[in-house]
Design a protein around this motif. Structure first.
Motif, short mmCIF file in Angstrom:
data_model
loop_
_atom_site.label_atom_id
_atom_site.label_comp_id
_atom_site.label_asym_id
_atom_site.label_seq_id
_atom_site.Cartn_x
_atom_site.Cartn_y
_atom_site.Cartn_z
N TYR A 7 -37.09 0.40 -15.04
CA TYR A 7 -36.16 1.52 -15.06
C TYR A 7 -36.07 2.12 -16.46
O TYR A 7 -36.06 3.36 -16.62
N TYR A 31 -34.92 -0.73 -7.69
CA TYR A 31 -35.20 0.59 -8.26
C TYR A 31 -36.53 1.18 -7.82
O TYR A 31 -36.64 2.38 -7.53
N PHE A 58 -36.50 3.47 -4.60
CA PHE A 58 -35.66 4.65 -4.43
C PHE A 58 -36.46 5.88 -4.00
O PHE A 58 -36.08 6.58 -3.05
N LEU A 66 -27.63 10.44 -5.06
CA LEU A 66 -28.16 11.15 -6.22
C LEU A 66 -27.03 11.53 -7.17
O LEU A 66 -25.87 11.60 -6.77
N ASP A 67 -27.38 11.81 -8.41
CA ASP A 67 -26.36 12.06 -9.42
C ASP A 67 -25.68 13.41 -9.26
O ASP A 67 -24.50 13.56 -9.55
N GLU A 82 -30.87 6.99 -13.13
CA GLU A 82 -29.88 6.81 -12.07
C GLU A 82 -28.51 6.54 -12.71
O GLU A 82 -28.11 5.40 -12.89
N MET A 94 -26.13 5.07 -9.70
CA MET A 94 -26.51 3.79 -9.11
C MET A 94 -26.75 2.68 -10.12
O MET A 94 -26.65 1.51 -9.78
#
Length: 366
Positions: free
Chosen positions: A150, A257, A260, A293-294, A336, A339
């Motif tokens: 990530y 991750y 996703f 989602l952000d 993310e 999340m």
């Protein structure tokens, strides 16, 4: 090495054997993170124009068995307490400082820590260390291996090799599971059984093994949620899957991750078939929430890349129409905030990798 004979017992109490440290210093093969303060590659403190090694910072590097080197000399092998100390040093002193410095330092730190963690596991393997002592070292190493994809998602391929990294994750998990079989009731077994399920999403062999775990482990909240996520994935119930993901902590979400992008892509395909109409309008903010989602901007970009139309207005909407849908590869991994970053909270990445409980201990004793 003859497997029928007793394995060697490590006697090196430093993070790097003195012989290797001296040899790499003489050959100019010290990493920048291993040099004495004030030394650099281009100038500084030198002996015969070469930087000096700092014994407190030099870490044993990975050595390929095929290179013809002797890997089983006790004086070159580190016992479990030293290996654990090495992993903690790599994460708390090297990795966390690189995170604070920036992308250039992050790429350098990833290559360094990845190689040294690989060498740690090599020392474990040569000594055939199992049980709790081996588990402690592998758990810390896996924390790094699960979180770093990530953090290094934007690094070039020559720095971050996805295939090589994945191989190390799988091999580390395999050895950790052997440690748990050798000595049951390791404190973090349930946590790492769940992490394996999340990393290996949809793997039937992994799910079957999880269902055969002792009740004390298999009935733990971590394993039960991880199994539920796997079932939702196999059933194609991505709405339930994303709701369950909200229950995961930061380390667990990092283990998941890599899935996703493909799951969000699958969800958009399903929605395109379910709401296939020129006249149907699907709220973009609802889609953003369902896909965890952000923001709506990210959701809109995912849709437009696939040929789906975003209709402007007081509330933006998506037109799911099969004829306009483009069959493309899943999106590249993204940051993310919702999340992962939100779940990390005030913990450093080293504390997440080593375990939040241990992170609290480390901070309280600084």
């Amino acid at each position: 090495m003859n497997l029928s004979s007793s394995p060697p017992v490590g006697q090196c109490l430093d993070m790097c054997p003195a012989k290797e440290r001296k040899q790499r210093q003489q050959l100019g093969r010290l990493h920048r993170f291993e040099m004495q303060a004030g030394c650099s590659v281009s100038k500084g403190c030198r002996v015969k124009s070469l930087p000096l090694a700092d014994p407190a910072k030099t870490v044993k590097e990975y050595s390929r068995p095929a290179a013809g080197k002797e890997l089983s000399l006790p004086c070159d092998l580190r016992p479990p307490p030293v290996l654990l100390k090495t992993v903690r040093y790599l994460l708390m002193e090297v990795w966390d400082r690189a995170i604070d410095t920036g992308a250039g330092s992050l790429a350098e730190a990833y290559s360094f820590v990845f190689d040294r963690v690989r060498a740690v596991r090599q020392d474990l393997t040569v000594q055939r260390i199992r049980g709790r002592s081996g588990a402690l070292v592998l758990e810390g190493s896996l924390g790094f291996l699960l979180c770093s994809p990530y953090l290094v998602r934007d690094l070039p391929l020559e720095t971050y090799n996805v295939v090589l990294h994945g191989n190390q994750v799988r091999e580390s998990f395999a050895e950790l599971m052997e440690c748990y079989r050798t000595e049951p009731k390791c404190p973090r077994e349930a946590e790492f059984q769940a992490l394996l399920l999340l990393y290996d999403l949809g793997n039937m062999d992994t799910m079957c093994r999880a269902m055969e775990l002792p009740r004390s482990v298999g009935d733990s909240p971590q394993v039960r949620v991880a199994l539920a996520i796997n079932r939702a994935h196999l059933e194609g119930n991505w709405v339930r899957l994303f709701r369950l993901l909200d229950q995961l902590d930061c380390l667990q979400t990092c283990a998941f991750y890599r899935h996703f992008s493909s799951i969000r892509d699958q969800a958009l395909r399903i929605l395109t078939h379910a709401y296939n109409s020129r006249n149907c309008r699907f709220p973009l903010n609802l889609l953003t929430s369902l896909l965890a989602l952000d923001n709506t901007e990210v959701a809109g970009q995912m849709c437009t890349r696939r040929g789906l139309v975003i209709v402007p207005g007081d509330q933006e909407t998506v037109v799911f129409y099969k004829a306009s849908f483009k069959d493309i590869r899943p999106d590249a991994p993204i940051k993310e905030d919702l999340m992962i970053e939100r779940k990390r909270g005030d913990f450093t990445w080293a504390e997440i990798m080593l375990g939040e409980d241990e992170g609290e201990f480390v901070r309280s004793h600084k």
